[in-house]
Write a protein that holds these residues in place. Structure first.
Motif, PDB file in Angstrom:
ATOM      1  N   ILE A 310      74.524  -7.770  85.527  1.00  0.00           N
ATOM      2  CA  ILE A 310      75.008  -6.964  86.649  1.00  0.00           C
ATOM      3  C   ILE A 310      76.055  -6.020  86.075  1.00  0.00           C
ATOM      4  O   ILE A 310      77.205  -6.397  85.867  1.00  0.00           O
ATOM      5  CB  ILE A 310      75.607  -7.844  87.754  1.00  0.00           C
ATOM      6  N   ASP A 329      71.672  -4.717  90.088  1.00  0.00           N
ATOM      7  CA  ASP A 329      72.739  -4.572  91.071  1.00  0.00           C
ATOM      8  C   ASP A 329      73.061  -5.909  91.720  1.00  0.00           C
ATOM      9  O   ASP A 329      74.150  -6.118  92.237  1.00  0.00           O
ATOM     10  CB  ASP A 329      72.322  -3.579  92.165  1.00  0.00           C
ATOM     11  N   ARG A 330      72.082  -6.791  91.696  1.00  0.00           N
ATOM     12  CA  ARG A 330      72.249  -8.104  92.325  1.00  0.00           C
ATOM     13  C   ARG A 330      71.288  -9.071  91.661  1.00  0.00           C
ATOM     14  O   ARG A 330      70.171  -8.712  91.301  1.00  0.00           O
ATOM     15  CB  ARG A 330      71.920  -8.026  93.822  1.00  0.00           C
ATOM     16  N   GLN A 332      70.121 -13.427  91.869  1.00  0.00           N
ATOM     17  CA  GLN A 332      70.271 -14.734  92.508  1.00  0.00           C
ATOM     18  C   GLN A 332      69.315 -15.720  91.852  1.00  0.00           C
ATOM     19  O   GLN A 332      68.104 -15.493  91.830  1.00  0.00           O
ATOM     20  CB  GLN A 332      69.967 -14.643  94.009  1.00  0.00           C
ATOM     21  N   GLN A 342      67.712  -7.523  92.220  1.00  0.00           N
ATOM     22  CA  GLN A 342      67.684  -6.144  92.691  1.00  0.00           C
ATOM     23  C   GLN A 342      68.040  -5.285  91.495  1.00  0.00           C
ATOM     24  O   GLN A 342      69.186  -5.249  91.043  1.00  0.00           O
ATOM     25  CB  GLN A 342      68.685  -5.919  93.826  1.00  0.00           C
ATOM     26  N   ARG A 448      63.666  -6.357  94.727  1.00  0.00           N
ATOM     27  CA  ARG A 448      63.985  -7.783  94.617  1.00  0.00           C
ATOM     28  C   ARG A 448      62.666  -8.516  94.416  1.00  0.00           C
ATOM     29  O   ARG A 448      61.837  -8.556  95.307  1.00  0.00           O
ATOM     30  CB  ARG A 448      64.689  -8.300  95.858  1.00  0.00           C
TER      31      ARG A 448
END
Length: 454
Positions: A310, A329-330, A332, A342, A448
């Motif tokens: 990130i 950007d993201r 998980q 993302q 995503r």
């Protein structure tokens, strides 16, 4: 302008002539202030903190190096509840075995006088041994730090090993000849090494691997353990990665921020784990010797598991490639070890020539919207494409969604698009040998996506 260009390359020639580590020394004395004003003033301030001093623990009769007296210094700090430790002598400390700091929920503050003044010489360390080992206290932030010390070992030694510790910092230290500079190690049953960081440290080219993550106890977690604002030099003949993520090791939510000077094609990061590694930060790269060897260097080896960052990558010169470094950007990580990402939009610039031109690598199994702007004298074309690369295949499809502009006074006409060898190809037999520029921006649709680690 001419003088500026000459100065730039004179500087780089000087760094090349200075050998491995010269780039880091140039930065150290300038922009980062290592080992200049910050180091001196901070070390002087720290020297006023009460504690024990190495000068009060001389060698005893029959001792030919500083191993035992430094261990006595550590023990004296422990006996007083881990009060600060000052390495206050202006000479190298020569050791032949590991200096051990082993405790529960407390760790000391250890202060040198600057990594070019306070040097621990471990040339005689046995293979695989660290100069300093910090152990114990997992599950609780222990409050310890090592500041302003240099480490010079041998080809099989380790600078610092941090094992089963939470919250220990290594700041403003330098690592020269060693097999590994800093080893983060989950070693003993149930212990983990988390929230440990190296900050503003310098890893010279003679330090084969700057940072390694290792587990020997089936504990995979290295939550928050990484590096910040460090400098790393890569030698032209190096074969080892500068950062190694060992088998079944999972650094996650961890800082990864460094400036590196590359000189060869060995990937910078090697992820031997089969789990997703997730970091945050910025990587800055300066490439050397491209005219001599024409090398390309991957940030993460394509042959290994991906690393998710990130953050961003900034590079001077064009030899650097992401490889299996995924900019996000993201990110998980799910309980079943799938991962939701993302990804970032990307922009690219290419100089086109007559015929077929390979451009960006297209993500396998992901649809992308790609905007292309073609520019030359008396020629401007703009397209929006839907591009898909087949799963497990280097082929794909390209759908022309829109042609926004077609100024064609040069009479080159529009190109065709295809996916070949995993890349978007722009083809036009009417293009000249030079003078046509392609600007591409990329957005993965529904970016995503799940990546299952096998």
């Amino acid at each position: 302008m001419t003088n500026q260009k000459e100065n730039r390359y004179n500087r780089r020639d000087f760094l090349k002539a200075g050998g491995v580590g010269a780039g880091a020394l140039a930065l150290s004395a300038g922009a980062m202030g290592i080992p200049g004003m910050f180091e001196t003033e901070t070390a002087q301030a720290y020297s006023n903190i009460d504690g024990v001093k190495s000068s009060d623990f001389p060698r005893k009769d029959g001792e030919t190096n500083d191993t035992k007296r430094l261990q006595r210094l550590i023990n004296a700090s422990e006996n007083e509840g881990w009060i600060p430790i000052h390495l206050n002598e202006n000479k190298p400390y020569v050791i032949s075995d590991t200096i051990l700091i082993d405790s529960g929920d407390k760790k000391p503050l250890i202060f040198g006088k600057g990594f070019r003044r306070t040097v621990i010489n471990g040339e005689n360390l046995p293979a695989g041994k660290p100069a300093i080992k910090v152990h114990g206290g997992w599950g609780m932030m222990t409050g310890g730090m090592l500041f302003g010390v240099g480490f010079h070992g041998n080809e099989n030694s380790i600078g610092i090993e941090i094992a089963g510790v939470n919250g220990f910092r290594v700041d403003f230290c330098q690592f020269e000849l060693n097999k590994v500079g800093i080893l983060f190690h989950n070693e003993i049953l149930q212990e983990f090494t988390e929230a440990c960081t190296a900050s503003h440290c310098d890893f010279r080219g003679s330090c084969k691997t700057a940072v390694e993550y290792k587990q020997s106890n089936n504990v995979e977690s290295f939550h928050g353990t990484g590096i910040r604002s460090c400098t790393i030099n890569q030698g032209a003949e190096e074969t080892e990665p500068k950062i190694r993520i060992g088998e079944n090791c999972i650094p996650f939510n961890a800082p990864l921020e460094f400036n590196i000077w590359t000189r060869g094609q060995t990937p910078i990061i090697k992820n031997d784990g089969n789990e997703p590694a997730t970091f945050y930060g910025t990587i800055s790269i300066e490439n050397f010797d491209h005219g001599d060897s024409g090398y390309k260097v991957e940030m993460v080896s394509k042959k290994d598991s991906p690393v998710y960052l990130i953050g961003a990558v900034s590079a001077l010169d064009d030899q650097s490639q992401l490889g299996n470094l995924v900019l996000c950007d993201r990110v998980q990580v799910n309980p079943d070890r799938t991962i939701n990402v993302q990804t970032k939009k990307s922009q690219h610039l290419f100089q086109l020539t007559t015929g077929a031109n390979e451009t960006i690598a297209v993500t396998n199994g992901v649809s992308s919207i790609i905007t292309i702007y073609l520019q030359a004298a008396d020629y401007n074309y703009a397209y929006t494409l839907l591009v898909y690369r087949n799963v497990g295949d280097d082929k794909g499809t390209v759908t022309n969604l829109a042609n926004h502009k077609n100024h064609n006074a040069a009479m080159y006409y529009g190109p065709t698009f295809s996916v070949e060898s995993g890349k978007l190809v722009i083809t036009n037999k009417n293009f000249p040998e030079s003078g046509v520029t392609a600007k591409l921006s990329v957005l993965d649709i529904g970016s995503r996506y799940q990546y299952f680690m096998v």
